[in-house]
Scaffold this motif. Structure first.
Motif, PDB file in Angstrom:
ATOM      1  N   ASN A  56       0.821  -1.220   0.000  1.00  0.00           N
ATOM      2  CA  ASN A  56       0.000   0.000   0.000  1.00  0.00           C
ATOM      3  C   ASN A  56       0.853   1.268   0.000  1.00  0.00           C
ATOM      4  OD1 ASN A  56      -2.677  -1.392   0.324  1.00  0.00           O
ATOM      5  ND2 ASN A  56      -1.777  -1.996   2.273  1.00  0.00           N
ATOM      6  N   VAL A  57       1.856   1.293  -0.871  1.00  0.00           N
ATOM      7  CA  VAL A  57       2.796   2.417  -0.890  1.00  0.00           C
ATOM      8  C   VAL A  57       2.102   3.711  -1.301  1.00  0.00           C
ATOM      9  CG1 VAL A  57       4.914   3.324  -1.918  1.00  0.00           C
ATOM     10  CG2 VAL A  57       4.758   0.905  -1.326  1.00  0.00           C
ATOM     11  N   PHE A  58       1.243   3.650  -2.306  1.00  0.00           N
ATOM     12  CA  PHE A  58       0.568   4.862  -2.766  1.00  0.00           C
ATOM     13  C   PHE A  58      -0.315   5.430  -1.664  1.00  0.00           C
ATOM     14  CE2 PHE A  58      -2.822   7.098  -5.227  1.00  0.00           C
ATOM     15  CZ  PHE A  58      -2.010   8.102  -5.730  1.00  0.00           C
ATOM     16  N   ALA A  59      -1.020   4.563  -0.957  1.00  0.00           N
ATOM     17  CA  ALA A  59      -1.861   5.022   0.153  1.00  0.00           C
ATOM     18  C   ALA A  59      -1.019   5.667   1.244  1.00  0.00           C
ATOM     19  CB  ALA A  59      -2.660   3.855   0.719  1.00  0.00           C
ATOM     20  N   ARG A  60       0.146   5.108   1.510  1.00  0.00           N
ATOM     21  CA  ARG A  60       1.040   5.691   2.515  1.00  0.00           C
ATOM     22  C   ARG A  60       1.521   7.067   2.069  1.00  0.00           C
ATOM     23  NH1 ARG A  60       2.757   1.434   6.053  1.00  0.00           N
ATOM     24  NH2 ARG A  60       2.169  -0.606   5.204  1.00  0.00           N
ATOM     25  N   GLN A  61       1.785   7.215   0.761  1.00  0.00           N
ATOM     26  CA  GLN A  61       2.219   8.504   0.252  1.00  0.00           C
ATOM     27  C   GLN A  61       1.125   9.556   0.437  1.00  0.00           C
ATOM     28  OE1 GLN A  61       5.472   9.385  -1.644  1.00  0.00           O
ATOM     29  NE2 GLN A  61       4.566  11.119  -0.600  1.00  0.00           N
ATOM     30  N   LEU A  62      -0.131   9.136   0.348  1.00  0.00           N
ATOM     31  CA  LEU A  62      -1.256  10.055   0.520  1.00  0.00           C
ATOM     32  C   LEU A  62      -1.694  10.179   1.978  1.00  0.00           C
ATOM     33  CD1 LEU A  62      -3.577   9.130  -2.501  1.00  0.00           C
ATOM     34  CD2 LEU A  62      -1.834  10.913  -2.369  1.00  0.00           C
ATOM     35  N   ASN A  63      -0.987   9.473   2.877  1.00  0.00           N
ATOM     36  CA  ASN A  63      -1.333   9.474   4.307  1.00  0.00           C
ATOM     37  C   ASN A  63      -2.724   8.911   4.572  1.00  0.00           C
ATOM     38  OD1 ASN A  63       1.127  10.623   5.292  1.00  0.00           O
ATOM     39  ND2 ASN A  63       0.421  12.630   4.598  1.00  0.00           N
ATOM     40  N   LEU A  64      -3.102   7.902   3.802  1.00  0.00           N
ATOM     41  CA  LEU A  64      -4.363   7.201   4.042  1.00  0.00           C
ATOM     42  C   LEU A  64      -4.128   6.062   5.035  1.00  0.00           C
ATOM     43  CD1 LEU A  64      -5.796   6.884   0.405  1.00  0.00           C
ATOM     44  CD2 LEU A  64      -6.583   8.426   2.204  1.00  0.00           C
ATOM     45  N   PRO A  65      -5.132   5.688   5.818  1.00  0.00           N
ATOM     46  CA  PRO A  65      -4.995   4.545   6.724  1.00  0.00           C
ATOM     47  C   PRO A  65      -4.762   3.259   5.936  1.00  0.00           C
ATOM     48  CG  PRO A  65      -6.952   5.860   7.233  1.00  0.00           C
ATOM     49  CD  PRO A  65      -6.441   6.343   5.913  1.00  0.00           C
ATOM     50  N   VAL A  66      -3.900   2.387   6.447  1.00  0.00           N
ATOM     51  CA  VAL A  66      -3.604   1.126   5.764  1.00  0.00           C
ATOM     52  C   VAL A  66      -3.849  -0.037   6.709  1.00  0.00           C
ATOM     53  CG1 VAL A  66      -1.920   2.193   4.218  1.00  0.00           C
ATOM     54  CG2 VAL A  66      -1.148   1.212   6.392  1.00  0.00           C
ATOM     55  N   PRO A  67      -4.128  -1.227   6.166  1.00  0.00           N
ATOM     56  CA  PRO A  67      -4.357  -2.405   7.018  1.00  0.00           C
ATOM     57  C   PRO A  67      -3.119  -2.743   7.840  1.00  0.00           C
ATOM     58  CG  PRO A  67      -5.108  -2.793   4.766  1.00  0.00           C
ATOM     59  CD  PRO A  67      -4.330  -1.516   4.738  1.00  0.00           C
ATOM     60  N   GLY A  68      -3.353  -3.366   8.996  1.00  0.00           N
ATOM     61  CA  GLY A  68      -2.263  -3.821   9.828  1.00  0.00           C
ATOM     62  C   GLY A  68      -1.721  -2.785  10.786  1.00  0.00           C
ATOM     63  N   GLY A  69      -2.288  -1.597  10.778  1.00  0.00           N
ATOM     64  CA  GLY A  69      -1.811  -0.543  11.663  1.00  0.00           C
ATOM     65  C   GLY A  69      -2.764  -0.293  12.800  1.00  0.00           C
ATOM     66  N   ILE A  70      -2.867   0.956  13.179  1.00  0.00           N
ATOM     67  CA  ILE A  70      -3.700   1.318  14.330  1.00  0.00           C
ATOM     68  C   ILE A  70      -5.154   1.554  13.945  1.00  0.00           C
ATOM     69  CG2 ILE A  70      -1.741   2.343  15.524  1.00  0.00           C
ATOM     70  CD1 ILE A  70      -2.790   5.101  14.695  1.00  0.00           C
ATOM     71  N   HIS A  71      -5.442   1.487  12.656  1.00  0.00           N
ATOM     72  CA  HIS A  71      -6.788   1.815  12.184  1.00  0.00           C
ATOM     73  C   HIS A  71      -7.641   0.554  12.108  1.00  0.00           C
ATOM     74  CE1 HIS A  71      -5.360   5.839  11.165  1.00  0.00           C
ATOM     75  NE2 HIS A  71      -4.289   5.246  10.652  1.00  0.00           N
ATOM     76  N   ALA A  72      -8.770   0.567  12.798  1.00  0.00           N
ATOM     77  CA  ALA A  72      -9.638  -0.604  12.847  1.00  0.00           C
ATOM     78  C   ALA A  72     -10.366  -0.834  11.523  1.00  0.00           C
ATOM     79  CB  ALA A  72     -10.657  -0.453  13.983  1.00  0.00           C
ATOM     80  N   ARG A  73     -10.722   0.236  10.834  1.00  0.00           N
ATOM     81  CA  ARG A  73     -11.462   0.152   9.579  1.00  0.00           C
ATOM     82  C   ARG A  73     -10.761   1.023   8.528  1.00  0.00           C
ATOM     83  NH1 ARG A  73     -13.386  -3.581  11.621  1.00  0.00           N
ATOM     84  NH2 ARG A  73     -15.563  -4.121  12.067  1.00  0.00           N
ATOM     85  N   PRO A  74      -9.613   0.587   8.004  1.00  0.00           N
ATOM     86  CA  PRO A  74      -8.839   1.434   7.093  1.00  0.00           C
ATOM     87  C   PRO A  74      -9.565   1.790   5.804  1.00  0.00           C
ATOM     88  CG  PRO A  74      -7.957  -0.810   7.150  1.00  0.00           C
ATOM     89  CD  PRO A  74      -8.941  -0.703   8.261  1.00  0.00           C
TER      90      PRO A  74
END
Length: 244
Positions: free
Chosen positions: A93-111
């Motif tokens: 999910n590199v593009f999502a990380r570049q846009l600062n979007l929530p990604v699976p596997g992190g602190i976000h319950a519903r990315p």
């Protein structure tokens, strides 16, 4: 607003169908008309569905998938007025990380759901797209939104796609394993490069034409890359050995 939803169920390591249904209900609750919900079954399906969405007049394609799915979607949407909205459910999910979007596997319950909310609150931007035309090949040109790599980068991707089950099972660890196995025997590749009026022929380990700053999830390959500045940033690693 009219939207098409495309889901790649093979992306990532988690089943996101339930959360995607929540996203669809949320979009409909915001007054968005869902033209179609499509699920992919093989390579290039994302491109086909995205192209159909543009032809039927969807204003936006909400894509649940990873960076590979994004590349396919760009092939279907390039030079159209249909926007791309990424719901990150892939491995890197590199593009999502570049846009600062929530990604699976992190602190976000519903990315996916959180990403949908952020996307609707954002603005539509026209961005740069790279194009790769295989020389002497019968395959059509391909487009990329993130980067295109030659040498080690391409060899690792070939290795990853040779065992997609391992990638799905191990996630990012599979990329690391494939990288080490590839690097062990990789001796570089000969290239002829022509960029900004300069030409050179040499052997390199890797060359990347990047449209964004982040590369390989955690690395910031170039600090100057901007997705809508009209340029690609070229990074070249010379040499013929891993140590080099």
């Amino acid at each position: 607003m009219r939207a098409t939803v495309i889901c790649n169920p093979a992306a990532g390591q988690h089943d996101c169908h339930e959360e995607l249904l929540q996203v669809i209900r949320y979009l409909e609750g915001q007054g968005i008309q869902i033209d179609s919900v499509e699920e992919t079954h093989g390579p290039s399906d994302v491109t086909t569905y995205a192209r159909r969405a543009a032809l039927r007049g969807s204003d936006v394609v909400f894509l649940s998938g990873g960076d590979g799915s994004i590349a396919e979607a760009v092939d279907g949407l390039v030079n159209t007025e249909t926007a791309l909205a990424v719901l990150p459910s892939g491995t890197g999910n590199v593009f999502a990380r570049q846009l600062n979007l929530p990604v699976p596997g992190g602190i976000h319950a519903r990315p996916l759901l959180e990403s949908a909310r952020l996307l609707l609150a954002g603005q539509v931007r026209r961005v740069d797209v790279g194009r790769v035309t295989p020389r002497g090949a019968m395959t059509p040109a391909r487009h990329f939104l993130l980067w295109c790599g030659i040498g080690f980068d391409a060899a690792v991707n070939i290795g990853l796609h040779a065992d997609l089950e391992r990638k799905r099972r191990l996630g990012l660890i599979a990329t690391v394993i494939t990288g080490f196995l590839t690097l062990r025997d990789f001796a570089g590749t000969s290239v002829r490069i022509r960029v900004d009026g300069h030409r050179m022929s040499r052997r390199i380990m890797m060359l990347v034409a990047s449209n964004i700053q982040i590369y390989g999830v955690i690395f910031r390959l170039t600090q100057r890359a901007v997705i809508d500045d009209g340029f690609l940033d070229i990074v070249c690693f010379q040499g013929t050995t891993p140590a080099r």
